[in-house]
Design a protein around this motif. Structure first.
Motif, PDB file in Angstrom:
ATOM      1  N   ILE A 188       0.833  -1.194   0.000  1.00  0.00           N
ATOM      2  CA  ILE A 188       0.000   0.000   0.000  1.00  0.00           C
ATOM      3  C   ILE A 188       0.873   1.252   0.000  1.00  0.00           C
ATOM      4  O   ILE A 188       1.755   1.397   0.856  1.00  0.00           O
ATOM      5  N   ASP A 189       0.640   2.131  -0.963  1.00  0.00           N
ATOM      6  CA  ASP A 189       1.264   3.449  -0.970  1.00  0.00           C
ATOM      7  C   ASP A 189       0.423   4.327  -0.051  1.00  0.00           C
ATOM      8  O   ASP A 189      -0.670   4.767  -0.409  1.00  0.00           O
ATOM      9  N   THR A 190       0.931   4.575   1.169  1.00  0.00           N
ATOM     10  CA  THR A 190       0.118   5.248   2.177  1.00  0.00           C
ATOM     11  C   THR A 190      -0.244   6.675   1.782  1.00  0.00           C
ATOM     12  O   THR A 190      -1.332   7.164   2.115  1.00  0.00           O
ATOM     13  N   GLU A 191       0.668   7.358   1.058  1.00  0.00           N
ATOM     14  CA  GLU A 191       0.355   8.725   0.634  1.00  0.00           C
ATOM     15  C   GLU A 191      -0.840   8.719  -0.325  1.00  0.00           C
ATOM     16  O   GLU A 191      -1.769   9.528  -0.199  1.00  0.00           O
ATOM     17  N   LYS A 192      -0.832   7.805  -1.278  1.00  0.00           N
ATOM     18  CA  LYS A 192      -1.944   7.725  -2.228  1.00  0.00           C
ATOM     19  C   LYS A 192      -3.219   7.252  -1.531  1.00  0.00           C
ATOM     20  O   LYS A 192      -4.316   7.693  -1.862  1.00  0.00           O
ATOM     21  N   PHE A 193      -3.055   6.331  -0.578  1.00  0.00           N
ATOM     22  CA  PHE A 193      -4.218   5.826   0.160  1.00  0.00           C
ATOM     23  C   PHE A 193      -4.915   6.974   0.876  1.00  0.00           C
ATOM     24  O   PHE A 193      -6.138   7.144   0.777  1.00  0.00           O
ATOM     25  N   MET A 194      -4.153   7.796   1.613  1.00  0.00           N
ATOM     26  CA  MET A 194      -4.749   8.888   2.364  1.00  0.00           C
ATOM     27  C   MET A 194      -5.283   9.983   1.455  1.00  0.00           C
ATOM     28  O   MET A 194      -6.291  10.626   1.765  1.00  0.00           O
ATOM     29  N   SER A 195      -4.622  10.193   0.313  1.00  0.00           N
ATOM     30  CA  SER A 195      -5.078  11.242  -0.595  1.00  0.00           C
ATOM     31  C   SER A 195      -6.378  10.877  -1.295  1.00  0.00           C
ATOM     32  O   SER A 195      -7.017  11.737  -1.903  1.00  0.00           O
ATOM     33  N   ALA A 196      -6.773   9.604  -1.218  1.00  0.00           N
ATOM     34  CA  ALA A 196      -8.030   9.193  -1.841  1.00  0.00           C
ATOM     35  C   ALA A 196      -9.242   9.681  -1.063  1.00  0.00           C
ATOM     36  O   ALA A 196     -10.354   9.707  -1.585  1.00  0.00           O
ATOM     37  N   PHE A 197      -9.040  10.096   0.197  1.00  0.00           N
ATOM     38  CA  PHE A 197     -10.153  10.531   1.034  1.00  0.00           C
ATOM     39  C   PHE A 197     -10.340  12.047   0.961  1.00  0.00           C
ATOM     40  O   PHE A 197      -9.375  12.804   0.832  1.00  0.00           O
ATOM     41  N   SER A 198     -11.571  12.456   1.028  1.00  0.00           N
ATOM     42  CA  SER A 198     -11.902  13.879   1.148  1.00  0.00           C
ATOM     43  C   SER A 198     -13.068  14.007   2.124  1.00  0.00           C
ATOM     44  O   SER A 198     -13.778  13.036   2.389  1.00  0.00           O
ATOM     45  N   TRP A 199     -13.249  15.202   2.660  1.00  0.00           N
ATOM     46  CA  TRP A 199     -14.360  15.442   3.572  1.00  0.00           C
ATOM     47  C   TRP A 199     -14.960  16.801   3.262  1.00  0.00           C
ATOM     48  O   TRP A 199     -14.313  17.682   2.711  1.00  0.00           O
ATOM     49  N   HIS A 200     -16.230  16.962   3.609  1.00  0.00           N
ATOM     50  CA  HIS A 200     -16.946  18.182   3.258  1.00  0.00           C
ATOM     51  C   HIS A 200     -16.828  19.209   4.376  1.00  0.00           C
ATOM     52  O   HIS A 200     -17.238  18.967   5.512  1.00  0.00           O
TER      53      HIS A 200
END
Length: 274
Positions: A188-200
């Motif tokens: 798992i590429d953790t940077e890409k994993f976390m960048s996949a999330f967004s919040w309003h």
């Protein structure tokens, strides 16, 4: 896969000794009502009759020949007979075995109503994934007990909740893939994993992509060796302070203290050496 051994010409032995309950007349009650079972027979057995497969409710049977594919309704009564010697004076070879590969149309799989054992959660438990989780009603969720996904707004602000859930998902994913064998493990590429999330962000009225985790397992600092260096410094500090921890005998003593000369040996050990 079912394996059925051959029987002598005049034998009354059924498939039950080889297949158990499946060797008798039965129905596959776990099958999906709108699907068919696929059975593929395999076994080149010269001098033997390969056996028959019976569909009792239809009143028919099918010879289980080599490389034959049969589709049938497993919810109806069915059964079979073992391979049999064609000569009453010649017993079948002990290694004469007919194989049948069966693909069952599981109702739980087709309807997504069952639990899947995904990975180990600890030494005594497993992570179970419910395929119908997205379809749960609010009433069903309310009966499942407190959980952070639903109830985090009671103790966390919006962004802290997003950080907690996203990092928990990464930890869960890392724990699952780490159990895979080395020749097929996912990384798992953790940077890409976390960048996949967004919040309003309600105040800004837009979706924000700002969830990062440098200290994550497999993250940027981990790749640079920073986390391992910090861990080693912690271990060194812990070992250095070990002499301050009381031992089982009530003495302030440890190997670290003894080797460093900080403290003397406890009385019992000192007397033994003297």
């Amino acid at each position: 896969m079912n394996a059925a051994g051959a029987v002598p010409f005049n034998s009354n032995i059924s498939l039950k000794p080889s297949l158990g309950v499946a060797g008798d007349s039965h129905r596959d009650m776990g099958d999906h009502i709108a699907s068919l079972t696929m059975m593929f027979s395999f076994g080149n057995l010269p001098g033997l009759h390969q056996g028959n497969f019976f569909l009792f409710e239809l009143g028919i049977y099918v010879a289980v020949e080599n490389y034959k594919l049969l589709a049938f309704k497993g919810l109806q009564y069915h059964g079979g007979s073992p391979p049999r010697s064609l000569d009453p004076d010649v017993p079948p070879p002990k290694d004469a075995i007919r194989l049948t590969f069966i693909c069952y149309p599981s109702e739980r799989a087709m309807e997504r109503t069952g639990l899947m054992s995904l990975a180990s959660a600890s030494a005594n438990s497993i992570i179970e994934v419910d395929r119908r989780l997205p379809d749960l009603t609010p009433e069903q969720l309310s009966r499942s007990g407190l959980n952070m996904a639903r109830d985090s707004d009671a103790i966390l602000d919006v962004r802290s909740a997003q950080v907690f859930i996203s990092r928990s998902l990464l930890q869960l994913s890392q724990g699952v893939v780490s159990q895979m064998s080395s020749d097929r493990r996912l990384y798992i590429d953790t940077e890409k994993f976390m960048s996949a999330f967004s919040w309003h962000d309600a105040q800004k009225g837009e979706y924000v992509h700002d969830l990062t985790w440098e200290n994550a397992p497999g993250g940027l600092l981990d790749k640079q060796g920073v986390l391992r260096e910090k861990e080693q410094r912690f271990r060194d500090a812990y070992n250095a302070s070990e002499c301050l921890l009381p031992s089982k005998n009530g003495h302030l003593f440890s190997r670290t203290a003894e080797e460093s000369g900080v403290m003397e040996k406890p009385p019992k050990e000192r007397n033994k050496s003297e």
